[in-house]
Structure formats: C-alpha cells, structure tokens
Design a protein around this motif. Sequence first.
Motif, PDB file in Angstrom:
ATOM      1  N   GLY A   1     -43.153  57.401  22.053  1.00  0.00           N
ATOM      2  CA  GLY A   1     -43.447  58.370  23.107  1.00  0.00           C
ATOM      3  C   GLY A   1     -42.981  57.809  24.442  1.00  0.00           C
ATOM      4  N   GLY A   2     -43.128  56.514  24.618  1.00  0.00           N
ATOM      5  CA  GLY A   2     -42.721  55.850  25.860  1.00  0.00           C
ATOM      6  C   GLY A   2     -43.156  54.405  25.795  1.00  0.00           C
ATOM      7  N   LEU A   3     -42.724  53.620  26.769  1.00  0.00           N
ATOM      8  CA  LEU A   3     -43.022  52.187  26.761  1.00  0.00           C
ATOM      9  C   LEU A   3     -43.920  51.774  27.927  1.00  0.00           C
ATOM     10  CD1 LEU A   3     -39.417  50.950  25.924  1.00  0.00           C
ATOM     11  CD2 LEU A   3     -41.408  50.585  24.468  1.00  0.00           C
ATOM     12  N   GLY A   4     -43.792  52.452  29.063  1.00  0.00           N
ATOM     13  CA  GLY A   4     -44.488  51.979  30.257  1.00  0.00           C
ATOM     14  C   GLY A   4     -45.390  52.996  30.919  1.00  0.00           C
ATOM     15  N   ASP A   5     -45.455  54.206  30.375  1.00  0.00           N
ATOM     16  CA  ASP A   5     -46.242  55.245  31.048  1.00  0.00           C
ATOM     17  C   ASP A   5     -47.735  54.917  31.093  1.00  0.00           C
ATOM     18  OD1 ASP A   5     -44.161  57.016  31.733  1.00  0.00           O
ATOM     19  OD2 ASP A   5     -44.154  57.890  29.731  1.00  0.00           O
ATOM     20  N   VAL A   6     -48.293  54.465  29.972  1.00  0.00           N
ATOM     21  CA  VAL A   6     -49.749  54.250  29.925  1.00  0.00           C
ATOM     22  C   VAL A   6     -50.193  53.245  30.979  1.00  0.00           C
ATOM     23  CG1 VAL A   6     -51.661  53.337  28.537  1.00  0.00           C
ATOM     24  CG2 VAL A   6     -50.075  54.968  27.521  1.00  0.00           C
ATOM     25  N   ILE A   7     -49.543  52.085  31.035  1.00  0.00           N
ATOM     26  CA  ILE A   7     -49.985  51.071  31.993  1.00  0.00           C
ATOM     27  C   ILE A   7     -49.737  51.532  33.432  1.00  0.00           C
ATOM     28  CG2 ILE A   7     -47.847  49.672  31.972  1.00  0.00           C
ATOM     29  CD1 ILE A   7     -49.698  47.180  32.161  1.00  0.00           C
ATOM     30  N   ALA A   8     -48.672  52.298  33.639  1.00  0.00           N
ATOM     31  CA  ALA A   8     -48.409  52.819  34.988  1.00  0.00           C
ATOM     32  C   ALA A   8     -49.500  53.814  35.388  1.00  0.00           C
ATOM     33  CB  ALA A   8     -47.032  53.475  35.037  1.00  0.00           C
ATOM     34  N   GLN A   9     -49.888  54.688  34.456  1.00  0.00           N
ATOM     35  CA  GLN A   9     -50.922  55.692  34.755  1.00  0.00           C
ATOM     36  C   GLN A   9     -52.280  55.046  35.014  1.00  0.00           C
ATOM     37  OE1 GLN A   9     -50.124  57.854  31.168  1.00  0.00           O
ATOM     38  NE2 GLN A   9     -49.011  59.498  32.201  1.00  0.00           N
ATOM     39  N   VAL A  10     -52.545  53.932  34.354  1.00  0.00           N
ATOM     40  CA  VAL A  10     -53.798  53.210  34.576  1.00  0.00           C
ATOM     41  C   VAL A  10     -53.887  52.714  36.020  1.00  0.00           C
ATOM     42  CG1 VAL A  10     -54.904  50.987  34.044  1.00  0.00           C
ATOM     43  CG2 VAL A  10     -54.305  52.549  32.186  1.00  0.00           C
ATOM     44  N   HIS A  11     -52.749  52.354  36.604  1.00  0.00           N
ATOM     45  CA  HIS A  11     -52.745  51.753  37.941  1.00  0.00           C
ATOM     46  C   HIS A  11     -52.613  52.759  39.078  1.00  0.00           C
ATOM     47  CE1 HIS A  11     -52.813  47.375  37.300  1.00  0.00           C
ATOM     48  NE2 HIS A  11     -52.561  47.773  36.070  1.00  0.00           N
ATOM     49  N   GLY A  12     -51.877  53.859  38.849  1.00  0.00           N
ATOM     50  CA  GLY A  12     -51.681  54.834  39.911  1.00  0.00           C
ATOM     51  C   GLY A  12     -50.684  54.388  40.958  1.00  0.00           C
ATOM     52  N   GLY A  13     -50.472  55.272  41.952  1.00  0.00           N
ATOM     53  CA  GLY A  13     -49.625  54.941  43.089  1.00  0.00           C
ATOM     54  C   GLY A  13     -48.140  54.914  42.787  1.00  0.00           C
ATOM     55  N   ILE A  14     -47.389  54.387  43.751  1.00  0.00           N
ATOM     56  CA  ILE A  14     -45.966  54.122  43.534  1.00  0.00           C
ATOM     57  C   ILE A  14     -45.919  52.704  42.984  1.00  0.00           C
ATOM     58  CG2 ILE A  14     -43.706  53.886  44.603  1.00  0.00           C
ATOM     59  CD1 ILE A  14     -44.479  55.995  46.613  1.00  0.00           C
ATOM     60  N   GLU A  15     -45.481  52.577  41.742  1.00  0.00           N
ATOM     61  CA  GLU A  15     -45.728  51.320  41.021  1.00  0.00           C
ATOM     62  C   GLU A  15     -44.446  50.613  40.637  1.00  0.00           C
ATOM     63  OE1 GLU A  15     -44.968  50.990  37.537  1.00  0.00           O
ATOM     64  OE2 GLU A  15     -44.184  53.028  37.446  1.00  0.00           O
ATOM     65  N   ILE A  16     -44.588  49.281  40.505  1.00  0.00           N
ATOM     66  CA  ILE A  16     -43.508  48.440  39.970  1.00  0.00           C
ATOM     67  C   ILE A  16     -44.083  47.682  38.785  1.00  0.00           C
ATOM     68  CG2 ILE A  16     -41.752  46.712  40.500  1.00  0.00           C
ATOM     69  CD1 ILE A  16     -42.254  47.041  43.418  1.00  0.00           C
ATOM     70  N   ARG A  17     -43.459  47.812  37.626  1.00  0.00           N
ATOM     71  CA  ARG A  17     -43.898  47.048  36.455  1.00  0.00           C
ATOM     72  C   ARG A  17     -43.140  45.726  36.418  1.00  0.00           C
ATOM     73  NH1 ARG A  17     -41.965  51.306  33.371  1.00  0.00           N
ATOM     74  NH2 ARG A  17     -41.997  52.384  35.369  1.00  0.00           N
ATOM     75  N   THR A  18     -43.875  44.623  36.662  1.00  0.00           N
ATOM     76  CA  THR A  18     -43.207  43.322  36.774  1.00  0.00           C
ATOM     77  C   THR A  18     -43.332  42.479  35.511  1.00  0.00           C
ATOM     78  OG1 THR A  18     -45.187  42.360  37.772  1.00  0.00           O
ATOM     79  CG2 THR A  18     -43.528  43.220  39.278  1.00  0.00           C
ATOM     80  N   LYS A  19     -44.230  42.873  34.616  1.00  0.00           N
ATOM     81  CA  LYS A  19     -44.345  42.189  33.320  1.00  0.00           C
ATOM     82  C   LYS A  19     -44.658  43.264  32.292  1.00  0.00           C
ATOM     83  CE  LYS A  19     -47.170  38.913  30.800  1.00  0.00           C
ATOM     84  NZ  LYS A  19     -48.568  38.499  30.692  1.00  0.00           N
ATOM     85  N   PRO A  20     -43.904  43.326  31.180  1.00  0.00           N
ATOM     86  CA  PRO A  20     -44.115  44.420  30.226  1.00  0.00           C
ATOM     87  C   PRO A  20     -45.364  44.216  29.382  1.00  0.00           C
ATOM     88  CG  PRO A  20     -42.461  42.895  29.383  1.00  0.00           C
ATOM     89  CD  PRO A  20     -42.847  42.392  30.755  1.00  0.00           C
ATOM     90  N   GLY A  21     -45.814  45.294  28.768  1.00  0.00           N
ATOM     91  CA  GLY A  21     -46.945  45.192  27.836  1.00  0.00           C
ATOM     92  C   GLY A  21     -48.005  46.240  28.090  1.00  0.00           C
ATOM     93  N   ALA A  22     -49.010  46.198  27.217  1.00  0.00           N
ATOM     94  CA  ALA A  22     -50.135  47.126  27.304  1.00  0.00           C
ATOM     95  C   ALA A  22     -51.002  46.781  28.514  1.00  0.00           C
ATOM     96  CB  ALA A  22     -50.965  47.013  26.033  1.00  0.00           C
ATOM     97  N   PRO A  23     -51.876  47.705  28.951  1.00  0.00           N
ATOM     98  CA  PRO A  23     -52.862  47.368  29.985  1.00  0.00           C
ATOM     99  C   PRO A  23     -53.630  46.105  29.592  1.00  0.00           C
ATOM    100  CG  PRO A  23     -52.916  49.718  29.532  1.00  0.00           C
ATOM    101  CD  PRO A  23     -51.985  49.109  28.510  1.00  0.00           C
ATOM    102  N   GLY A  24     -53.796  45.184  30.543  1.00  0.00           N
ATOM    103  CA  GLY A  24     -54.471  43.919  30.247  1.00  0.00           C
ATOM    104  C   GLY A  24     -53.492  42.828  29.856  1.00  0.00           C
ATOM    105  N   ILE A  25     -52.252  43.227  29.544  1.00  0.00           N
ATOM    106  CA  ILE A  25     -51.214  42.250  29.176  1.00  0.00           C
ATOM    107  C   ILE A  25     -50.055  42.339  30.174  1.00  0.00           C
ATOM    108  CG2 ILE A  25     -49.496  41.640  27.429  1.00  0.00           C
ATOM    109  CD1 ILE A  25     -51.643  42.673  25.338  1.00  0.00           C
ATOM    110  N   GLY A  26     -49.543  43.539  30.375  1.00  0.00           N
ATOM    111  CA  GLY A  26     -48.490  43.742  31.368  1.00  0.00           C
ATOM    112  C   GLY A  26     -49.053  43.645  32.785  1.00  0.00           C
TER     113      GLY A  26
END
Lengths: 304, 304
Positions: free
Chosen positions: A139-164
């Motif tokens: 379905g996707g790779l980064g949407d869930v962790i991005a949605q958990v954080h909100g805002g204009i976001e930068i994903r600096t480490k990949p993974g699930a919430p609590g890992i990325g």
Amino acid sequence: MLIRAFVPAHITAFFVPRFNEDPLLAGSLGAGINLSKGTNIFVSIEEGLERHIHIAFNGEPVKKEDAVISYSVANEIIPKDFTGEIEIWQYFDFPNGYGFGNSAGGALGTVLSLAFALKEKTFLQAAQIAHKHEVLHKGGLGDVIAQVHGGIEIRTKPGAPGIGVVDNIFFEGYKVLAVPMGRLPTREVLDSDVVQLIEKEGEKALNTLLSNPKVEVLMKVAREFSERTGLLSGELLEIAKEIDKVLHLPSSMIMLGKSIFALLNENEIEKAKSLLEDLSIEEYHICDVYTQRPSVERWMEGKI
Amino acid sequence: MLIRAFVPAHITAFFVPRFNEDPLLAGSLGAGINLSKGTNIFVSIEEGLERHIHIAFNGEPVKKEDAVISYSVANEIIPKDFTGEIEIWQYFDFPNGYGFGNSAGGALGTVLSLAFALKEKTFLQAAQIAHKHEVLHKGGLGDVIAQVHGGIEIRTKPGAPGIGVVDNIFFEGYKVLAVPMGRLPTREVLDSDVVQLIEKEGEKALNTLLSNPKVEVLMKVAREFSERTGLLSGELLEIAKEIDKVLHLPSSMIMLGKSIFALLNENEIEKAKSLLEDLSIEEYHICDVYTQRPSVERWMEGKI
C-alpha cells in the motif's frame, strides 16, 4: 461502543524506498505534507455470539479482497477470542489510488480506534500493525509513520513508528493546493526499473533539504525529483507549468498518483482558483497543513 | 516579531536514568504524564545594532546564572552574527523545582519559538538543543522528549528527540490531580546512592507496564516504585494515603519533586477537593492530559 478517528491525508513530495524482509524495518526516506483533509473512521463494537468484521468505504460495504490491508489490521489487533460485530466505516476526502495515503489512513485509523477501544496495546504497538500490513500488501512504505507525526515532514530514518525517524520543517502562512488527476498504482512503480533513478534523485533531494530545511527548498527539490525521475511528464507536467505561472513557489507531483500539489499563501488562492477554472479542472482541494497527531475519541457518548 | 509557544508540564511517574558522555544519547526510560497546564513562552525578536538576550520568569527578569539552560539554548540556536534584542518571557503554571518539568518546558519553548522565527533548523534539530542543555546542566533527562510527544507516555529508549523512543498509553475519562508540596533538586537525587535502587525498581516497573499498558497498571507500578525507592515517605506518604481513600486508583509521587499526583474521573473530583480542604492543602491543580504536540505560532499578528 462507538469510536471516531481522523488521520490526515499524506502526500509525498519525494522519496527513497528502503526495502527490507522485516516489514517493520522497511520504509522510506523522503518528505511530504499532512493535510487537514483525509480519512475519517467510525468504528462500532458490539459483543455477541459470533465474530464478524465489516468494512465500508464511503458508506459502501467492501469485500475482503478489496480492503485487504484494513481487514488484516483489524484481524491482528482484535483478540482471537473476541466474538461480536465490529463495523469499520472509512470515509475518504480524496479518491483512492491518487497518492493521498488513503490505504494507510484507513489502516491507521482502524487500528488506533480498535486500540483505543480495547486498551490492550500501546500507541506504537498499534501503529506498527498498520505499517506492517501497508508494507506487506504494498500500500505504501512511509505514509503511516508520516501520518503519526503530522506537519510538513522529513523522513530521515526508514521504518515503522517507533523505529523510523520523522522530522518536521517550520513553516508559516501556507495552504496546500491538491489536484487529484488520476491513479498511479504504487506497486507498479516500485516494481519497475525507475526505482534506481528514484533512489539516486531521492537521496540528493533529501540531502539538499536537510542542509537547508525550508519549505521553499522542499518545493524546489520536489519538482526536480519528479521531473528527473520521469514521473512528472506529459499532460501532468503541462498542468504543473500552468500552475507555476500564478504561484511564487514551484508546484510538483504527488508521489505516487497522477496528482499535482502546490503551496500557496492567502493572496494566491484566488489566482489559483481562476486558473484551474480556465483549465476546466473541476476537482481540486485547498486545505491546511495538519500539524497535530491523528485524533481518536469516543463518539456520540459522554466523554466519561 | 512575536512568537508564542506552549509546552505541557511533564510529571514523571517512575524512571531509569541512562547516563552517557554524549548528551544526545543520555536520557531516561520510564513513564509520565503531560498536563494541559505548563509553560507559556513569549518571544520577541527585533533586529538592532547590538546583540542582547533577556529572559524573564513569570514577568521578572532573571540573571544568566539563574536561567543557565534557557540562556545556553538561546545562544546556541540564535546565529552567531545576529544583532538585535531578543526577549524571552516564560510563564510557569507550576512552581520551579517541584517536578513539573519547568526547566525543560522553558528550554523547549524557547528553542521552538526561535526555530519557528528563524526557520533555519528542523524541529528535531531545535528540540535536541533543548535536550542537550537540560542534560548538561542536570535539569532533567527525559522531560524534553516526553513533552515533544504529549499524552500519557512511556519512554522505551533513552535519548534526545529523534534518538530516544516514546510510546503512549490509550486512556479515557481521566483528569490529573497535581499537588505541589516542595522542592527536591533532581541533581541531589541523581548524585546519590539511591540511583541503583531507582534503576532496579524502574526497570521492573517499565517491564510490568509494557506487558500490560493500562493507566491502572501505570499508577500501581508508580506507587510501588516511589515507596520501594524510599523517595515517597514521611509526610508525603501520609498525604498520598489520605488521597487514596477517596480515589479508585492509587496516587503517587512526582519524580522529582515533593509533590503528589493522581488520576481521577469526573465523579471523584468533588471528593478529592473536599479532602484537600480538610487537609488544609490550598495549592493543587486539576487538569487534563495534554495529548498533542507543543504549540508554536506567531502571536498577535495576522497569520499570514
């Protein structure tokens, strides 16, 4: 018991997929924006003699094979010995498959609602279930962790919430224009040869943005990424160029959907609207950036 | 330019300190609660010919040596070549040194306000500056990252925001009673022999809570931790026992302050109030759990 949750739509500006056999370690680097529109989820739970889980999209019941991610998520978080009726109503502000993170929004809203009701798992344990099934079913790779954080976001480490790891950029006075034009299955792109180019251009975009974390830089590198990977081309590129004429920041393509997005300030809204009218584009959304965490609460009953 | 920020007060229920030479890796494991009252920060920035940074607590200017953490934070995030007047007004809903995370609240609110104004660092880059100076000056180990996340939180990996991991427990219908009784300098306890007992009992409390993440379990293990470490004793323990008589969950001690906290539902509020009156305790607070992220925005001017 009735639970209500809201998960923002999440649009990706650029990304670097990070595949891994362990779905909790799989994810993406990149940047994106959470919107004030998204997925509203209503969950009703009634104990009974038999176990039934029903899911509906925009009011219409869907079959298991058409909502694999949300069914998998619900089945994992609901205890094996639960019997009763669980109805999960998902309402989407944006069309499915156009790049707005609907599958992640539905999965995350479902799992947070059920975790809130059952109170047997932590927030991260619940959110990781949504991430896992998003990844397993592409379905996707980064949407869930991005949605958990909100805002204009930068994903600096990949993974699930609590890992990325997800960071945020400070911004002020911007609204988001989103123009959904068509579907572009994530799966198709991630299985193609374009992935290598995406990785190279995505890493470059990320480094540039991290060294100068401003929304103006975000939009510039997003546009470069979308053109250099060849994903933004043809009619979609023509529309982006038209939109650029009335805004001070470049527009770009939503990853992954045939959709365009742009940041605009208050005095650019009218110009954007009349341009879209001139282009005969009827469906577009102007929304705010959603800067909070997903909400989940008891619905239509006393709060105590 | 005027910026306004709010950072929740954070009370720790139990903890395990994790010391490290690198302040970004130092932190704590444990659990705590973010409150709807806390620290309000107002920052005014005016360019000028000379560089001046002023800090005031509750409307009174403070000397550099009495606000080392906030001055250090401001000096680090404000560019070396900036000249002008920066005024940082911090207003605390709770007294300083009583265990409400005021120093972290002031530091985090200061750095987020300045990062919002300057737009040169990301959210995590800014928050890490607050964490670093909190650790270096022994203000606290886990308040900053807990305040960044909000809610009823469990710290499962120590460190600064972006390095440590914070989880949340789902809860419903609870308010927080906080009774500030006196000071207990964090520094004094962390430098004493009690630390080994704190580590042992803190780890036990964390494992019990993670295997059954409910607020009822949190209050039970918090109370056990506070009594077994000897931190909750004497008059404070007597007051906790009195409060227990009118509430269904055990009360406990705020780490680290001579203060008591408890969770109570709507129909326990009146009973708690009259008990505190009987005990001649005049200062207490009943607040909500703050479940969002710290807020930061432009103040008293148009939003665009």
